[in-house]
Write a protein that holds these residues in place. Structure first.
Motif, PDB file in Angstrom:
ATOM      1  N   GLY A 196       0.802  -1.217   0.000  1.00 22.80           N
ATOM      2  CA  GLY A 196       0.000   0.000   0.000  1.00 22.80           C
ATOM      3  C   GLY A 196       0.833   1.263   0.000  1.00 22.80           C
ATOM      4  N   SER A 197       2.135   1.153   0.378  1.00 21.53           N
ATOM      5  CA  SER A 197       3.033   2.307   0.329  1.00 21.53           C
ATOM      6  C   SER A 197       3.435   2.579  -1.117  1.00 21.53           C
ATOM      7  CB  SER A 197       4.292   2.040   1.153  1.00 21.53           C
ATOM      8  OG  SER A 197       3.974   1.756   2.505  1.00 21.53           O
ATOM      9  N   PRO A 198       3.687   3.844  -1.477  1.00 28.97           N
ATOM     10  CA  PRO A 198       4.099   4.148  -2.856  1.00 28.97           C
ATOM     11  C   PRO A 198       5.365   3.417  -3.282  1.00 28.97           C
ATOM     12  CG  PRO A 198       3.446   6.152  -1.709  1.00 28.97           C
ATOM     13  CD  PRO A 198       3.472   5.062  -0.678  1.00 28.97           C
ATOM     14  N   GLN A 199       6.264   3.126  -2.353  1.00 30.44           N
ATOM     15  CA  GLN A 199       7.525   2.482  -2.728  1.00 30.44           C
ATOM     16  C   GLN A 199       7.476   0.954  -2.622  1.00 30.44           C
ATOM     17  OE1 GLN A 199      11.264   4.071  -1.382  1.00 30.44           O
ATOM     18  NE2 GLN A 199      10.385   6.083  -0.970  1.00 30.44           N
ATOM     19  N   TRP A 200       6.328   0.391  -2.329  1.00 29.04           N
ATOM     20  CA  TRP A 200       6.254  -1.071  -2.172  1.00 29.04           C
ATOM     21  C   TRP A 200       6.379  -1.756  -3.536  1.00 29.04           C
ATOM     22  CZ3 TRP A 200       6.862  -4.521   1.445  1.00 29.04           C
ATOM     23  CH2 TRP A 200       6.429  -5.829   1.229  1.00 29.04           C
ATOM     24  N   PRO A 201       7.348  -2.703  -3.707  1.00 25.35           N
ATOM     25  CA  PRO A 201       7.463  -3.454  -4.964  1.00 25.35           C
ATOM     26  C   PRO A 201       6.382  -4.533  -5.024  1.00 25.35           C
ATOM     27  CG  PRO A 201       9.515  -3.485  -3.667  1.00 25.35           C
ATOM     28  CD  PRO A 201       8.418  -3.054  -2.760  1.00 25.35           C
ATOM     29  N   THR A 202       5.411  -4.361  -5.894  1.00 31.17           N
ATOM     30  CA  THR A 202       4.253  -5.254  -5.895  1.00 31.17           C
ATOM     31  C   THR A 202       4.600  -6.677  -6.319  1.00 31.17           C
ATOM     32  OG1 THR A 202       3.678  -4.460  -8.108  1.00 31.17           O
ATOM     33  CG2 THR A 202       2.602  -3.393  -6.241  1.00 31.17           C
ATOM     34  N   GLN A 203       5.773  -6.897  -6.927  1.00 29.11           N
ATOM     35  CA  GLN A 203       6.140  -8.273  -7.275  1.00 29.11           C
ATOM     36  C   GLN A 203       6.366  -9.131  -6.040  1.00 29.11           C
ATOM     37  OE1 GLN A 203       7.787  -5.442  -7.989  1.00 29.11           O
ATOM     38  NE2 GLN A 203       9.902  -5.853  -8.573  1.00 29.11           N
ATOM     39  N   LEU A 204       6.585  -8.511  -4.882  1.00 24.69           N
ATOM     40  CA  LEU A 204       6.702  -9.286  -3.648  1.00 24.69           C
ATOM     41  C   LEU A 204       5.378  -9.936  -3.266  1.00 24.69           C
ATOM     42  CD1 LEU A 204       8.943  -6.988  -1.405  1.00 24.69           C
ATOM     43  CD2 LEU A 204       9.619  -9.043  -2.657  1.00 24.69           C
ATOM     44  N   ASP A 205       4.275  -9.409  -3.786  1.00 26.55           N
ATOM     45  CA  ASP A 205       2.964 -10.002  -3.508  1.00 26.55           C
ATOM     46  C   ASP A 205       2.845 -11.412  -4.078  1.00 26.55           C
ATOM     47  OD1 ASP A 205       2.505  -7.518  -2.432  1.00 26.55           O
ATOM     48  OD2 ASP A 205       1.228  -6.815  -4.067  1.00 26.55           O
ATOM     49  N   ASP A 206       3.717 -11.763  -5.042  1.00 27.33           N
ATOM     50  CA  ASP A 206       3.709 -13.117  -5.603  1.00 27.33           C
ATOM     51  C   ASP A 206       4.035 -14.166  -4.553  1.00 27.33           C
ATOM     52  OD1 ASP A 206       3.158 -11.955  -8.029  1.00 27.33           O
ATOM     53  OD2 ASP A 206       5.188 -12.181  -8.839  1.00 27.33           O
TER      54      ASP A 206
END
Length: 399
Positions: free
Chosen positions: A98-108
């Motif tokens: 949810g943070s602007p700097q969060w790398p969404t590929q970690l959601d995998d």
């Protein structure tokens, strides 16, 4: 550095961020039970369950009572405000989903996704991770392994790629230094607090990485590494990057864990070959016998992980002068024996053509330095007999 300052929740939802800061102290990295509870109840809801009256069994299921009691004891001691203040003093910030700097590929990673990440360094992690490659390998690497890691990292950095590794001795350190030395970008993922110099001998290296790049990890400031945290750290390296390159690895190397995570997550898995007799290359060779792709330089890595058209140059051996001859001229050259001068008529017979044709081709070869005239005869020059332009006739003479 974009986003909120350290000590101020990034992304606007202060309650969510503060709860995740607390949970980063409670839940061990990669714990899928904690990840599932976090998904089911949300961070504030999970903290309320862990700090309130004993929850109903179905609310926090899947673990034994003693383990749950340990988590509740940790939760009771959590102080997210203090955590953020200590992080600010160490020059760190906290980012989470949810943070602007969060790398969404970690959601995998699903329920094994980090609760959040502590970060040292100015660059935007999300942007950097979009064009990043992991370089990992043996701690006790050979000079060959260190050279390959350094060279690969420098080449990737020069092509605008971020080099990600774990700041350990050996291959990791060589990769970070290769990227730093070329003025490029590198990020270190730690199995301890990002303010902890581990290994201690890399205090200077970690400082250089934080100054020019990023140091990040799941554990709050002051946390020390354990063997299990090293193994679980590797899933973050694999998920964060476009692909993982293993430079040297024995059969039980922890870098193979990173490669397995990369393959499981659908990332590119690559390996650098080594001597067949080297135990430190045995694990890499086993990867290459499976789904990993063999790479030897940065161009080959980028060809896999990069965009359309980022192709490695075609590979071929050196071009010899005789490779550029017209086929009829090459046939005359091959008809010349190595040890003696011959008449054009003899060459014509060996080449299966006419004498006039042979004379013309011999003068062409003479102008190019392949043959010389000796009276009425012709012979190969010493360079042609001994060098890379060696002919079929010379080979026949050697048998």
């Amino acid at each position: 550095m974009s986003g909120a300052t350290v000590g101020e929740p990034e992304g606007g939802d202060g309650e969510e961020v503060l709860a995740r800061v607390a949970l980063a102290r409670v839940i061990e990295p990669g714990d899928e039970h904690g990840g599932r509870w976090l998904r089911e109840h949300g961070a504030p809801g999970l903290m309320r369950l862990l700090t309130g009256p004993d929850p109903e069994p179905e609310e926090l299921s899947g673990v034994g009572s003693q383990r749950l009691a340990g988590w509740r004891a940790r939760a009771a001691l959590a102080d997210p405000g203090r955590e953020l203040s200590e992080a600010a003093a160490a020059g760190c910030r906290f980012i989470c989903p949810g943070s602007p700097q969060w790398p969404t590929q970690l959601d995998d990673l699903g329920d094994a996704r980090p609760v959040g990440l502590w970060v040292r360094g100015r660059p935007d992690l999300r942007t950097w991770a979009l064009r990043s490659v992991a370089l990992v390998g043996a701690r006790a690497c050979t000079p060959y392994g260190a050279h390959m890691a350094h060279t690969l990292a420098a080449g990737l950095a020069e092509r605008g790629w971020v080099v990600v590794s774990g700041a350990a001795y050996g291959v990791d350190a060589a990769a970070h230094r290769g990227a730093l030395g070329s003025g490029g970008a590198t990020a270190a993922v730690l199995a301890c607090g990002v303010d902890v110099a581990y290994p201690r001998g890399h205090a200077g290296l970690l400082g250089a990485i934080a100054g020019q790049g990023l140091v990040l990890g799941e554990l709050p400031v002051g946390s020390h590494p354990t063997p299990s945290r090293f193994v679980l750290r590797n899933r973050v390296i694999a998920a964060l990057t476009r692909g993982t390159v293993v430079v040297e690895a024995a059969y039980r190397s922890g870098s193979l864990v990173t490669a397995r995570w990369a393959r499981q997550l659908g990332r590119f898995t690559m390996g650098v070959p080594g001597p067949a007799t080297s135990a430190l290359s045995a694990g890499v060779h086993e990867l290459l016998r499976g789904e990993a792709v063999l790479v030897t330089d940065a161009a080959e890595v980028v060809e896999l992980v990069g965009g359309m058209g980022e192709l490695a140059p075609a590979r071929r051996g050196p071009v010899l002068a005789r490779d550029l001859l017209h086929p009829d001229t090459a046939r005359v050259l091959e008809a010349l024996p190595a040890g003696r001068p011959v008449q054009p008529a003899e060459v014509a017979l060996a080449a299966g053509t006419g004498t006039d044709e042979v004379i013309g081709r011999l003068y062409e070869l003479h102008s190019l330095g392949f043959v010389e005239r000796l009276g009425d005869g012709w012979r190969l020059t010493p360079l042609t007999r001994e060098g890379g332009t060696q002919t079929g006739g010379a080979r026949r003479g050697g048998r």
